[in-house]
Each structure stands twice: as structure tokens, then as C-alpha cells.
Design an enzyme around this catalytic site. Structure first.
Site, PDB file in Angstrom:
ATOM      1  N   LYS A 146       0.848  -1.192   0.000  1.00 54.03           N
ATOM      2  CA  LYS A 146       0.000   0.000   0.000  1.00 54.03           C
ATOM      3  C   LYS A 146       0.882   1.240   0.000  1.00 54.03           C
ATOM      4  CE  LYS A 146      -3.450   2.580   2.638  1.00 54.03           C
ATOM      5  NZ  LYS A 146      -2.600   3.794   2.752  1.00 54.03           N
TER       6      LYS A 146
ATOM      7  N   VAL B 192      -8.910   1.282   4.587  1.00 48.07           N
ATOM      8  CA  VAL B 192      -8.093   0.347   3.802  1.00 48.07           C
ATOM      9  C   VAL B 192      -6.898  -0.112   4.617  1.00 48.07           C
ATOM     10  CG1 VAL B 192      -6.577   0.169   1.802  1.00 48.07           C
ATOM     11  CG2 VAL B 192      -8.854   1.174   1.556  1.00 48.07           C
ATOM     12  N   GLY B 193      -6.214   0.825   5.255  1.00 52.42           N
ATOM     13  CA  GLY B 193      -5.094   0.452   6.109  1.00 52.42           C
ATOM     14  C   GLY B 193      -5.534  -0.398   7.284  1.00 52.42           C
TER      15      GLY B 193
ATOM     16  N   GLU C 153       8.831   0.311  11.563  1.00 49.55           N
ATOM     17  CA  GLU C 153       9.947   1.252  11.452  1.00 49.55           C
ATOM     18  C   GLU C 153       9.320   2.624  11.614  1.00 49.55           C
ATOM     19  OE1 GLU C 153      12.232   3.891  10.737  1.00 49.55           O
ATOM     20  OE2 GLU C 153      12.081   3.447   8.595  1.00 49.55           O
TER      21      GLU C 153
ATOM     22  N   GLU D 159       8.882  14.624  16.778  1.00 45.11           N
ATOM     23  CA  GLU D 159       9.431  14.598  15.427  1.00 45.11           C
ATOM     24  C   GLU D 159       8.851  15.750  14.611  1.00 45.11           C
ATOM     25  OE1 GLU D 159      10.676  10.900  12.581  1.00 45.11           O
ATOM     26  OE2 GLU D 159       8.607  10.962  13.266  1.00 45.11           O
TER      27      GLU D 159
END
Length: 491
Positions: free
Chosen positions: A188, A225-226, A264, A394
Site C-alpha cells: 500500500k 483500507v489500512g 519502522e 518529530e
């Protein structure tokens, strides 16, 4: 066809999903923008839940009913074919990556394109030599001799989910070892960079003998979808690269089916300048490092830790080199830094810079939006509180947070004062002293005096909330293999 015509063709091509060996064009599309201009680059097919279901079903069927998982020679041949196809179409992929990702041309000759292509060749070679069996010899039990051995076999169906920042590198870092291991894959792509990922799917379908269903490539803007890919009972492995916030949700969602999950995730890596460091070399490394791909890299050193008594001098030096960073048209070979991926990301970066200044940090240079496109100037903030938002969260932009420290122990505490543990760096005149500091930092990768750790054969991943597992190298292959132990009575 001349290369100019190939480039024009790839930029104007209508992209399609790849499901079960067939190209699929959903009724719905979503625009992909050129981040250097803000203009629409092209329309990408926007998959729905039904397409994700079909892709998982195809991958499951291919794993369960074909010889892909057991035919090592077929996998080697197909990886070789994919390597050749990527190499032959590299210039087309280069132009597409520059246009859609906003990656500077010079970066496509490294981590954005050329290096990821070599990953495919690396895993084809590794599969030729990597032992998939281990003989443990014989042992006696209850008066009989027993022969024991271990066989490595494919883990199953993989859902590989990637972000926008290095789409080809991240896709191939998952796809190449998964295919080498004998897995089937649903890849994806990110909603911000769908065209690059779909182009990869087209090369696989048109230039390799990879059987239908072994690789399925979809892109979608739908959260559902994810969610389906991470919870589906027919998915055996989830390999995700992205934010730590999303990674936590994936880990929780996947727990209901106890599937293998590799993550990750984010990073807030620290570069420690020791008091005997070459300030010029370290300042250049810090400045150009944080501006690599506009700071949109999880392993980039976004915190700069400096001796308190050298703080102002180092700030001046780093600011000088940030001023030398060329930014603008990513297609220009002389451009070092391109745009951020979107206006949404630029607003996030700018908001963090503004809040840092309000909290007491000193804006030394940068902190400006540049139009057209989504550019943000190379930015240095000094005297940053190590517990502040800017030092802990971040940013994913060309923003360096400079933090003073009192002694080595203090520097190590600040560097480790993070939920992340992906990477880091140290600069010092005494190599052994620098190495001793490096060994005290809890991260998965580390650079000493500018040393590069990022190669096809070197594992990449993090400690703490920077992730679970490793990509690249032998470790990357092993992530997609299961171990089965056998025992038989010796006659």
C-alpha cells in the site's frame, strides 16, 4: 523510444492498481500534487475496502496454491528480472520521483532511487547463498538416536504499508526480502506519493515472471483500507513504516489475530559534538544532514548537542552552513534541498518552530515559508530546552534544535531522553572516546565522525518506540521467514 519521450510518457501515464496480476482502475481517483509547485501532477486511483479485500484474497491464494513459497529458483529469476526492469527504467522513475516526491535530483542518485534498486540485486544474490536449512545433528533420547534440523520457510501473506518520504526505498526494502523469502505481498503506497508506488507495480506486472497475486499494489486515501490490511485474518505479517502514533495503533489492531508486526517508526536522533570535535566538519555535517530531503527522514539528526561553553560559536558555524544549503527546483542538479511534501506538513513544521520560539528558544536562522510550492528555509533554533516539544517530538522538516550540555554524562542523558531510539551521531577528535559515547546511546544505528551505516547489507531499525525489527541485510530477510524444527528417529 528516446529517453525524453519515455520521461514524458511516465509523467503523463494513467496509473492503475495491480491486483491478482491484473490492472484495476477504480471509479474514484485522488490528485497527486507536485510539491515544488503545488500544481496537480496527476490523478491516482483511490482504492476502496473492496480492492484491499481482493488484494488480500489474491495474495492468500497465490501463497497457498502456487509454488512461489517453495520454488527458490523461480524467486531468484524473478528478482533478477525486477532488478533489470528497475535499472532499465531508472530514468523514468527518477523524473517521476523528482516530480511527485519533491526529491532533489542529486538525492535520486542515492537513497531515493539508485541505492534502493541495488537492494533488489542484493536480495537476489543473498537468496542464492543464504542457508534455509540448519542441521543440528543427532542426539540420544530414551535409547534411540534422533536426527534434528531446522528449515526456514516463508512467513505468509505480507501487508507492506509505506509513507511518502522515500517511497521506492521503503517499498523495495520490504518487497525485495519478502519476495526472496517466498512471501506474497499487498503493498500500500502513501496517499501523498501514489504514482511512484503504482509505477513499481506496473514494472512488476509487465517485466517479470512473478505469478499473479504474488505482488499486489494499491493506493488509497481511506483509513479503512489500512485498517483492513492490519487486522485481516488472512494477513500473516504487517510491515509498516510511518509515525509512532500510527505504529501503536497498528500494533494494537494486529493483536486480535496475533500476527507478526514489524514497525519502522519515528526518530528524534541526537548528534553530539564533543569538546575536541572539528567544529567546521561537525557543523557542516549537522547543517546539510538536517536538510537532506528537507528533513523528511526518520533517522536524520534533528537534535544537536553541544558543549555549553562552545554553544554560541557552534551556533554561528552551523548557521553559516545552513545558509549555504541550496534549495528550490528539485529538478536542478545543483539543488540540495527541495520542498516539503504538502502545505499541511509545512504548516505543522512552522507551527512547531513558532511554539519553540514562544517557549524561549532562539531562532538563529530560517523559519520562513517560501512560495510557490511547499518550501521551508533551513532553520536553526538555539538554547532549546531538552524537555520541550521541539526536542521531543518529530518535526519532519529542515529544523535543527541545538541543546547545550555540561559534560559527557549530561550529553548522554539528553541523547537518551527520548521515546525514540532510531539513530544518532557523534563527532570528536579522539575516535575511541567518540566510540565510547556511541556505545552508551540507545539507538539502532549510529554514525561516528560522519561514518555511513546505511547500505544494502546493514540492518536498519530502532530501539524503544522507534520500532520493532530490522530492514535490509540478512536480518531483513529473516523477518519474513519462519523456523520449523524437525526430528526423526534414526533407523
Amino acid at each position: 523510444m528516446a529517453i525524453q519521450d519515455q520521461v514524458a510518457s511516465v509523467l503523463s501515464a494513467s496509473r492503475r492498481l495491480l491486483i491478482d496480476g491484473r490492472f484495476v482502475e477504480p471509479p474514484r481517483t485522488s490528485p497527486s500534487l507536485n510539491p515544488a509547485t503545488g500544481a496537480v501532477l496527476g490523478e491516482a486511483p483511490d482504492a476502496g475496502v473492496e480492492h484491499a479485500e481482493a488484494a488480500v484474497a489474491a495474495a492468500r491464494r497465490a501463497f497457498d496454491t502456487t509454488s512461489w513459497a517453495t520454488d527458490v529458483e523461480l524467486r531468484i529469476r524473478c528478482l533478477d528480472q525486477l532488478y533489470r526492469a528497475l535499472s532499465e527504467h531508472k530514468e523514468e522513475l527518477r523524473e517521476l520521483t523528482i516530480a511527485e516526491v519533491g526529491a532533489p535530483r542529486m538525492l535520486t542518485h542515492g537513497a531515493q532511487l539508485d541505492e534502493p534498486v541495488e537492494l533488489v540485486g542484493y536480495y537476489a544474490g543473498l537468496l542464492r547463498e543464504h542457508p534455509l536449512t540448519e542441521d543440528l545433528g543427532e542426539a540420544e533420547y530414551q535409547g534411540q538416536r534422533h536426527h534434528r534440523w531446522i528449515e526456514k520457510e516463508a512467513a505468509g501473506v505480507v501487508a507492506a504499508i509505506i509513507p511518502y518520504n522515500f517511497p521506492l526505498q521503503l517499498a523495495l526494502a520490504k518487497l525485495a526480502p519478502a519476495l526472496a523469502a517466498g512471501c506474497t505481498v499487498v503493498l500500500k503506497g502513501a496517499p501523498d506519493t501514489p504514482l511512484v508506488t503504482l509505477a513499481l507495480g506496473e514494472l512488476i506486472a509487465e517485466h517479470t515472471d512473478i505469478p499473479p497475486g504474488v505482488v499486489n499494489v494499491i493506493t488509497s486515501s481511506e483509513v479503512e483500507v489500512g485498517e483492513l490490511l492490519t487486522t485481516h485474518p488472512d494477513v500473516d505479517v504487517v510491515s509498516f513504516t510511518g509515525s509512532t502514533v500510527t505504529g501503536r495503533r497498528i500494533l494494537a489492531a494486529a493483536s486480535s489475530t496475533v500476527k507478526r508486526v514489524f514497525l519502522e517508526l519515528g526518530g528524534k536522533s541526537a548528534l553530539i559534538m564533543l569538546d575536541d570535535a572539528d567544529i567546521r566538519a561537525a557543523s557542516m555535517y549537522a547543517a546539510f544532514g538536517i536538510c537532506l530531503h528537507s528533513g523528511q527522514g526518520c533517522a536524520l539528526n534533528s537534535r544537536l548537542l553541544v558543549p555549553r561553553h562552545q554553544h554560541d560559536a557552534i551556533a554561528e558555524s552551523v548557521a553559516k552552513y545552513l545558509g549555504k544549503v541550496s534549495y528550490g527546483d528539485p529538478g536542478d542538479p545543483k539543488t540540495y534541498m527541495g520542498p516539503l511534501i504538502s502545505e499541511r506538513q509545512r504548516e505543522k513544521v512552522d507551527g512547531m518552530v513558532r511554539r519553540a520560539v514562544e517557549a524561549g528558544a532562539v531562532l538563529v536562522t530560517g523559519g520562513e515559508k517560501v512560495d510557490p510550492g511547499f518550501f521551508y528555509t533551513p532553520t536553526l533554533l538555539a538554547n532549546v530546552d531538552p524537555d520541550s516539544e521541539l526536542a521531543q517530538e518529530e518535526v519532519f522538516g529542515p529544523v535543527l534544535a541545538m541543546i547545550p550540555y555540561d559534560d559527557e554524562d549530561h550529553a548522554v542523558r539528553i541523547a537518551n531522553n527520548s521515546i525514540y531510539g532510531l539513530s544518532g551521531a557523534v563527532y570528536g577528535g579522539d575516535q575511541e572516546r567518540a566510540l565510547a559515547i556511541a556505545r552508551r546511546i540507545r539507538t539502532g544505528t549510529f554514525s561516528i565522525n560522519g561514518g555511513n551505516y546505511f547500505f544494502s547489507d546493514t540492518p536498519f531499525g530502532g530501539y524503544k518506540q522507534s520500532g520493532i525489527g530490522r530492514e535490509k541485510g540478512v536480518a531483513g530477510l529473516e523477518e519474513f521467514l519462519e523456523s520449523k524444527t524437525f526430528g526423526t528417529v534414526v533407523a
